[in-house]
Design a protein around this motif. Structure first.
Motif, PDB file in Angstrom:
ATOM      1  N   SER A  68       0.786  -1.250   0.052  1.00 32.64           N
ATOM      2  CA  SER A  68       0.005   0.013  -0.067  1.00 32.64           C
ATOM      3  C   SER A  68       0.892   1.424  -0.049  1.00 32.64           C
ATOM      4  O   SER A  68       0.528   2.495  -0.699  1.00 32.64           O
ATOM      5  CB  SER A  68      -1.021  -0.170   1.388  1.00 32.64           C
ATOM      6  OG  SER A  68      -1.801  -0.870   1.079  1.00 32.64           O
ATOM      7  N   LEU A 100      -2.273   6.125 -10.977  1.00 29.53           N
ATOM      8  CA  LEU A 100      -2.776   4.876 -10.263  1.00 29.53           C
ATOM      9  C   LEU A 100      -2.650   3.539 -11.019  1.00 29.53           C
ATOM     10  O   LEU A 100      -2.134   2.710 -10.643  1.00 29.53           O
ATOM     11  CB  LEU A 100      -4.072   5.076 -10.099  1.00 29.53           C
ATOM     12  CG  LEU A 100      -4.851   6.057  -8.856  1.00 29.53           C
ATOM     13  CD1 LEU A 100      -6.227   6.439  -8.879  1.00 29.53           C
ATOM     14  CD2 LEU A 100      -4.205   5.316  -7.585  1.00 29.53           C
ATOM     15  N   ILE A 104      -0.454   0.471  -9.723  1.00 18.89           N
ATOM     16  CA  ILE A 104      -1.067  -1.050  -9.662  1.00 18.89           C
ATOM     17  C   ILE A 104      -0.593  -2.108 -10.491  1.00 18.89           C
ATOM     18  O   ILE A 104      -0.585  -3.262 -10.062  1.00 18.89           O
ATOM     19  CB  ILE A 104      -2.654  -1.040  -9.589  1.00 18.89           C
ATOM     20  CG1 ILE A 104      -3.327  -0.600 -10.726  1.00 18.89           C
ATOM     21  CG2 ILE A 104      -3.074  -0.104  -8.235  1.00 18.89           C
ATOM     22  CD1 ILE A 104      -4.837  -0.723 -10.786  1.00 18.89           C
ATOM     23  N   GLN A 127      -7.575  -2.474   1.368  1.00 21.50           N
ATOM     24  CA  GLN A 127      -8.000  -1.605   0.186  1.00 21.50           C
ATOM     25  C   GLN A 127      -8.675  -0.127   0.620  1.00 21.50           C
ATOM     26  O   GLN A 127      -8.290   0.968   0.071  1.00 21.50           O
ATOM     27  CB  GLN A 127      -9.430  -2.242  -0.228  1.00 21.50           C
ATOM     28  CG  GLN A 127     -10.078  -1.378  -1.691  1.00 21.50           C
ATOM     29  CD  GLN A 127     -11.354  -2.197  -2.013  1.00 21.50           C
ATOM     30  OE1 GLN A 127     -11.780  -3.122  -1.524  1.00 21.50           O
ATOM     31  NE2 GLN A 127     -11.739  -1.722  -3.080  1.00 21.50           N
ATOM     32  N   GLU A 131      -6.846   3.492  -0.410  1.00 22.33           N
ATOM     33  CA  GLU A 131      -8.001   4.532  -0.829  1.00 22.33           C
ATOM     34  C   GLU A 131      -7.916   5.651  -0.010  1.00 22.33           C
ATOM     35  O   GLU A 131      -7.618   6.815  -0.670  1.00 22.33           O
ATOM     36  CB  GLU A 131      -9.206   3.890  -0.881  1.00 22.33           C
ATOM     37  CG  GLU A 131      -9.531   3.002  -1.773  1.00 22.33           C
ATOM     38  CD  GLU A 131     -10.819   2.105  -1.571  1.00 22.33           C
ATOM     39  OE1 GLU A 131     -11.379   2.555  -0.652  1.00 22.33           O
ATOM     40  OE2 GLU A 131     -11.421   1.301  -2.600  1.00 22.33           O
ATOM     41  N   VAL A 160     -10.818   9.156  -7.234  1.00 24.61           N
ATOM     42  CA  VAL A 160     -10.150   7.888  -6.817  1.00 24.61           C
ATOM     43  C   VAL A 160     -10.903   6.544  -6.778  1.00 24.61           C
ATOM     44  O   VAL A 160     -10.382   5.598  -7.264  1.00 24.61           O
ATOM     45  CB  VAL A 160      -9.533   8.060  -5.182  1.00 24.61           C
ATOM     46  CG1 VAL A 160      -8.974   6.677  -4.750  1.00 24.61           C
ATOM     47  CG2 VAL A 160      -8.528   9.095  -5.517  1.00 24.61           C
ATOM     48  N   GLU A 164      -9.775   3.878  -9.415  1.00 22.30           N
ATOM     49  CA  GLU A 164      -9.314   2.661  -8.992  1.00 22.30           C
ATOM     50  C   GLU A 164     -10.190   1.398  -9.052  1.00 22.30           C
ATOM     51  O   GLU A 164      -9.555   0.511  -9.484  1.00 22.30           O
ATOM     52  CB  GLU A 164      -9.259   2.843  -7.131  1.00 22.30           C
ATOM     53  CG  GLU A 164      -8.791   1.476  -6.414  1.00 22.30           C
ATOM     54  CD  GLU A 164      -9.227   1.546  -5.167  1.00 22.30           C
ATOM     55  OE1 GLU A 164      -8.385   1.131  -4.351  1.00 22.30           O
ATOM     56  OE2 GLU A 164     -10.714   1.514  -4.853  1.00 22.30           O
ATOM     57  N   ASN A 165     -11.314   1.545  -9.168  1.00 27.65           N
ATOM     58  CA  ASN A 165     -12.201   0.288  -9.435  1.00 27.65           C
ATOM     59  C   ASN A 165     -11.886  -0.083 -10.771  1.00 27.65           C
ATOM     60  O   ASN A 165     -11.927  -1.401 -11.133  1.00 27.65           O
ATOM     61  CB  ASN A 165     -13.584   0.458  -8.849  1.00 27.65           C
ATOM     62  CG  ASN A 165     -13.727   0.336  -7.240  1.00 27.65           C
ATOM     63  OD1 ASN A 165     -13.634  -0.974  -6.834  1.00 27.65           O
ATOM     64  ND2 ASN A 165     -14.086   1.427  -6.802  1.00 27.65           N
ATOM     65  N   VAL A 168      -8.306  -1.333 -11.386  1.00 31.22           N
ATOM     66  CA  VAL A 168      -7.984  -2.755 -10.887  1.00 31.22           C
ATOM     67  C   VAL A 168      -8.532  -3.731 -11.900  1.00 31.22           C
ATOM     68  O   VAL A 168      -7.899  -4.699 -12.136  1.00 31.22           O
ATOM     69  CB  VAL A 168      -8.620  -2.938  -9.406  1.00 31.22           C
ATOM     70  CG1 VAL A 168      -8.577  -4.211  -9.152  1.00 31.22           C
ATOM     71  CG2 VAL A 168      -7.921  -1.887  -8.570  1.00 31.22           C
TER      72      VAL A 168
END
Length: 198
Positions: A68, A100, A104, A127, A131, A160, A164-165, A168
């Motif tokens: 993280s 981001l 990742i 997570q 975040e 974010v 992020e979602n 990922v």
């Protein structure tokens, strides 16, 4: 409770154990992850490992905390390199999304473990911590932009969570969408956010 190493030699051993834990976690998966496998990978005795890590959970926690922090550091470095932030500029969200995504992508194997194999409680904690770090960082950048009509914390949360979602799932699912097309879609999303703030 985990013992903190004091001497350089002990710190080096702990680093070797943590790196081995990361390798074993990605290679073998969470269910097959054991302290004995980690000790073998690190080329230390199980007794030496237990001096610093009492169980599997303690090792996984350290690996997740470091992962993280690495992502947060990569995002911070990318944002700092991208220059001034303009909340009305879709290029800003593109830069954030790119930061981001790059962060990742750097360890997709560990990302898969975190999102798909860790027990829900551990996954959610890791997570949410990540975040929160990225949101706080982004909110500072947005506030520095001086856009008075925009709530930096709210804007940071939306950006974010959306980025992020989707990022990922893009890394893990590998859909037939190019990186450039994905970044274009994030820019289009930003255009919608920017229009709302005018």
């Amino acid at each position: 409770m985990r013992k903190v190493p004091q001497q350089a030699r002990s710190r080096a051993m702990v680093e070797r154990i943590v790196e081995a834990a990361r390798i074993v976690l990605v290679r073998d998966g969470y269910e097959s992850f054991t302290t004995n496998r980690v000790a073998d990978e690190a080329e230390v005795s199980p007794g030496s490992l237990y001096q610093y890590f009492p169980d599997k959970s303690a090792l996984v926690t350290v690996v997740m905390d470091r992962w993280s922090a690495e992502i947060s550091d990569r995002v911070a470095a990318s944002l700092a390199a991208s220059g001034p932030v303009d909340v009305k500029d879709p290029g800003t969200v593109r830069a954030i999304a790119d930061a981001l995504l790059t962060a990742i992508e750097a360890d997709a194997g560990l990302l898969r473990i975190v999102w798909e194999e860790l027990p829900a409680v551990r996954h959610r904690a890791a997570q949410h911590a990540l975040e929160q770090r990225v949101r706080e960082l982004l909110a500072v950048y947005l506030a520095a932009a001086g856009a008075t009509s925009v709530d930096p914390a709210a804007r940071a949360w939306v950006i974010v969570m959306a980025v992020e979602n989707v990022a990922v799932r893009w890394v893990l699912d590998q859909p037939p969408i190019s990186r450039e097309a994905l970044l274009d879609e994030f820019s289009a999303l930003a255009g919608g956010l920017g229009a709302r703030s005018r």
